[in-house]
Design an enzyme around this catalytic site. Structure first.
Site, PDB file in Angstrom:
ATOM      1  CB  SER A 142      -0.859   0.004   1.271  1.00 49.81           C
ATOM      2  OG  SER A 142      -1.483   1.249   1.458  1.00 49.81           O
ATOM      3  CE1 TYR A 155      -3.902  -2.162   5.283  1.00 49.73           C
ATOM      4  CE2 TYR A 155      -2.929  -0.058   4.656  1.00 49.73           C
ATOM      5  CZ  TYR A 155      -3.577  -1.232   4.311  1.00 49.73           C
ATOM      6  OH  TYR A 155      -3.900  -1.479   2.989  1.00 49.73           O
TER       7      TYR A 155
HETATM    8  N1  LIG Z   1      -8.743  -0.488  -0.989  1.00 50.97           N
HETATM    9  C1  LIG Z   1      -7.665   0.282  -0.842  1.00 50.97           C
HETATM   10  O1  LIG Z   1      -7.754   1.531  -0.876  1.00 50.97           O
HETATM   11  C2  LIG Z   1      -6.313  -0.352  -0.654  1.00 50.97           C
HETATM   12  C3  LIG Z   1      -5.186   0.471  -0.797  1.00 50.97           C
HETATM   13  C4  LIG Z   1      -3.922  -0.085  -0.664  1.00 50.97           C
HETATM   14  C5  LIG Z   1      -3.786  -1.434  -0.407  1.00 50.97           C
HETATM   15  N2  LIG Z   1      -4.882  -2.219  -0.255  1.00 50.97           N
HETATM   16  C6  LIG Z   1      -4.675  -3.637  -0.011  1.00 50.97           C
HETATM   17  O2  LIG Z   1      -5.233  -4.362  -1.092  1.00 50.97           O
HETATM   18  C7  LIG Z   1      -5.591  -5.676  -0.633  1.00 50.97           C
HETATM   19  C8  LIG Z   1      -7.032  -5.952  -1.048  1.00 50.97           C
HETATM   20  O3  LIG Z   1      -7.864  -5.040  -0.333  1.00 50.97           O
HETATM   21  P1  LIG Z   1      -9.335  -4.633  -0.803  1.00 50.97           P
HETATM   22  O4  LIG Z   1      -9.366  -3.163  -0.905  1.00 50.97           O
HETATM   23  O5  LIG Z   1      -9.751  -5.458  -1.956  1.00 50.97           O
HETATM   24  O6  LIG Z   1     -10.135  -5.014   0.535  1.00 50.97           O
HETATM   25  P2  LIG Z   1     -11.432  -5.889   0.795  1.00 50.97           P
HETATM   26  O7  LIG Z   1     -11.700  -5.713   2.226  1.00 50.97           O
HETATM   27  O8  LIG Z   1     -12.481  -5.577  -0.198  1.00 50.97           O
HETATM   28  O9  LIG Z   1     -10.923  -7.382   0.487  1.00 50.97           O
HETATM   29  C9  LIG Z   1     -10.033  -8.034   1.329  1.00 50.97           C
HETATM   30  C10 LIG Z   1     -10.338  -9.524   1.290  1.00 50.97           C
HETATM   31  O10 LIG Z   1      -9.380 -10.182   2.140  1.00 50.97           O
HETATM   32  C11 LIG Z   1     -10.085 -11.165   2.872  1.00 50.97           C
HETATM   33  N3  LIG Z   1      -9.371 -11.494   4.106  1.00 50.97           N
HETATM   34  C12 LIG Z   1      -9.191 -10.703   5.179  1.00 50.97           C
HETATM   35  N4  LIG Z   1      -8.528 -11.370   6.127  1.00 50.97           N
HETATM   36  C13 LIG Z   1      -8.263 -12.603   5.631  1.00 50.97           C
HETATM   37  C14 LIG Z   1      -7.616 -13.746   6.151  1.00 50.97           C
HETATM   38  N5  LIG Z   1      -7.111 -13.767   7.387  1.00 50.97           N
HETATM   39  N6  LIG Z   1      -7.525 -14.836   5.366  1.00 50.97           N
HETATM   40  C15 LIG Z   1      -8.051 -14.842   4.111  1.00 50.97           C
HETATM   41  N7  LIG Z   1      -8.707 -13.790   3.590  1.00 50.97           N
HETATM   42  C16 LIG Z   1      -8.815 -12.682   4.343  1.00 50.97           C
HETATM   43  C17 LIG Z   1     -11.455 -10.549   3.143  1.00 50.97           C
HETATM   44  O11 LIG Z   1     -12.420 -11.528   3.508  1.00 50.97           O
HETATM   45  C18 LIG Z   1     -11.742  -9.854   1.825  1.00 50.97           C
HETATM   46  O12 LIG Z   1     -12.418 -10.704   0.931  1.00 50.97           O
HETATM   47  C19 LIG Z   1      -5.367  -5.667   0.874  1.00 50.97           C
HETATM   48  O13 LIG Z   1      -4.115  -6.244   1.150  1.00 50.97           O
HETATM   49  C20 LIG Z   1      -5.325  -4.196   1.209  1.00 50.97           C
HETATM   50  O14 LIG Z   1      -4.580  -3.935   2.380  1.00 50.97           O
HETATM   51  C21 LIG Z   1      -6.154  -1.698  -0.380  1.00 50.97           C
END
Ligand SMILES: NC(=O)c1ccc[n+]([C@@H]2O[C@H](COP(=O)([O-])OP(=O)(O)OC[C@H]3O[C@@H](n4cnc5c(N)ncnc54)[C@H](O)[C@@H]3O)[C@@H](O)[C@H]2O)c1
Length: 247
Positions: A142, A155
């Protein structure tokens, strides 16, 4: 598993974590359309199985922070796909709290899922990739892992760790396996619903490109890093944030 004969990932067999929703699901949809065979996992077993069935792929429940669960799923994925040569680590959680308000249990949970979970998936799938003759790993960090922010310390530390984990593994697992990181900016998914409710204008207006990102913006970067188009790139970090990190 369904695998189309053409596409930028034709013939590739790829595990995607966090594929119940958000960027993991968007990755599954685009990678399937690019001809990959997929094994999808998530702690939300019902949702990930439904996604897998809709896409004609393999899917199952897995908590990435649980070593035995990860080992079980990796074994199932290798056998369902007939080998594994790609991994996308998209599972993650966000806790929006200053460190002074973060309990030890919250700190540990964020590190367990985001950092240890990513590490376990890489560790358990590397032998399968070697058996397959090599592969690629892409880990989602991120912009929070690049720059400090006052309300997301746990985080940010977990995501900074993902970058160093990836870079260290690139050195350790080469030349058979390439390992890269993507650092998304703010992407409207369920994870950031609360953040966008309070800060949408600030997050939309500041970046050079003056729009929020879309999941597919990040998936396109991961598609490049997974495909042979990036065959001489490893240990690299690709920021996909519309210019936010360098504003
Ligand atoms: N959305 C943003 O703005 C953003 C920005 C930077 C990085 N990220 C990163 O991108 C990745 C995807 O995030 P997203 O935005 O799609 O979020 P999201 O919450 O929509 O999806 C995350 C998924 O991870 C699953 N998950 C959580 N804990 C878990 C575990 N212990 N075991 C298996 N699955 C698990 C959840 O059930 C969910 O389906 C994450 O690593 C997040 O930190 C997101």
């Amino acid at each position: 598993m369904a695998s189309q004969g053409s596409g930028r990932l034709a013939g590739r067999r790829i595990v995607i974590t966090g594929a119940a929703r958000g960027m993991g699901l968007a990755t599954a949809e685009i990678f399937a359309a690019e001809g990959a065979s997929l094994a999808l996992c998530d702690r939300d077993e019902q949702a990930v199985r439904a996604n897998a069935e809709r896409l004609g792929q393999f899917g199952g429940g897995c908590d990435v922070s649980d070593e035995s669960d990860v080992q079980r799923f990796c074994n199932e994925a290798e056998s369902a796909l007939g080998g594994v040569d790609g991994l996308i680590n998209a599972a993650g959680i966000l806790i929006m709290k200053p460190l002074m308000e973060t309990s030890l249990a919250e700190w540990q949970r964020v590190l367990d899922v985001n950092l240890t979970g990513t590490m376990l998936m890489c560790q358990k799938l590397a032998p399968a990739m070697r058996r397959a003759g090599g592969g690629t790993m892409v880990n989602i960090s991120s912009i929070g892992g690049l720059r400090p922010a006052p309300t997301t310390t746990a985080y940010a530390v977990s995501k900074a760790g993902v970058i160093m984990l990836s870079n260290s593994l690139a050195a350790e697992l080469g030349p058979d396996i390439r390992v890269n990181t993507v650092c998304p900016g703010t992407i409207p998914t369920d994870m950031v619903t609360d953040l966008l409710a309070t800060s949408r204008d600030r997050l939309t207006e500041t970046p050079a490109l003056k729009r929020l990102g879309k999941a597919e913006d990040v998936v396109k970067a991961m598609l490049f890093l997974t495909s042979d188009e990036s065959s001489y790139i490893t240990g690299d970090t690709l920021t996909v944030d519309g210019g936010w990190a360098y504003r």
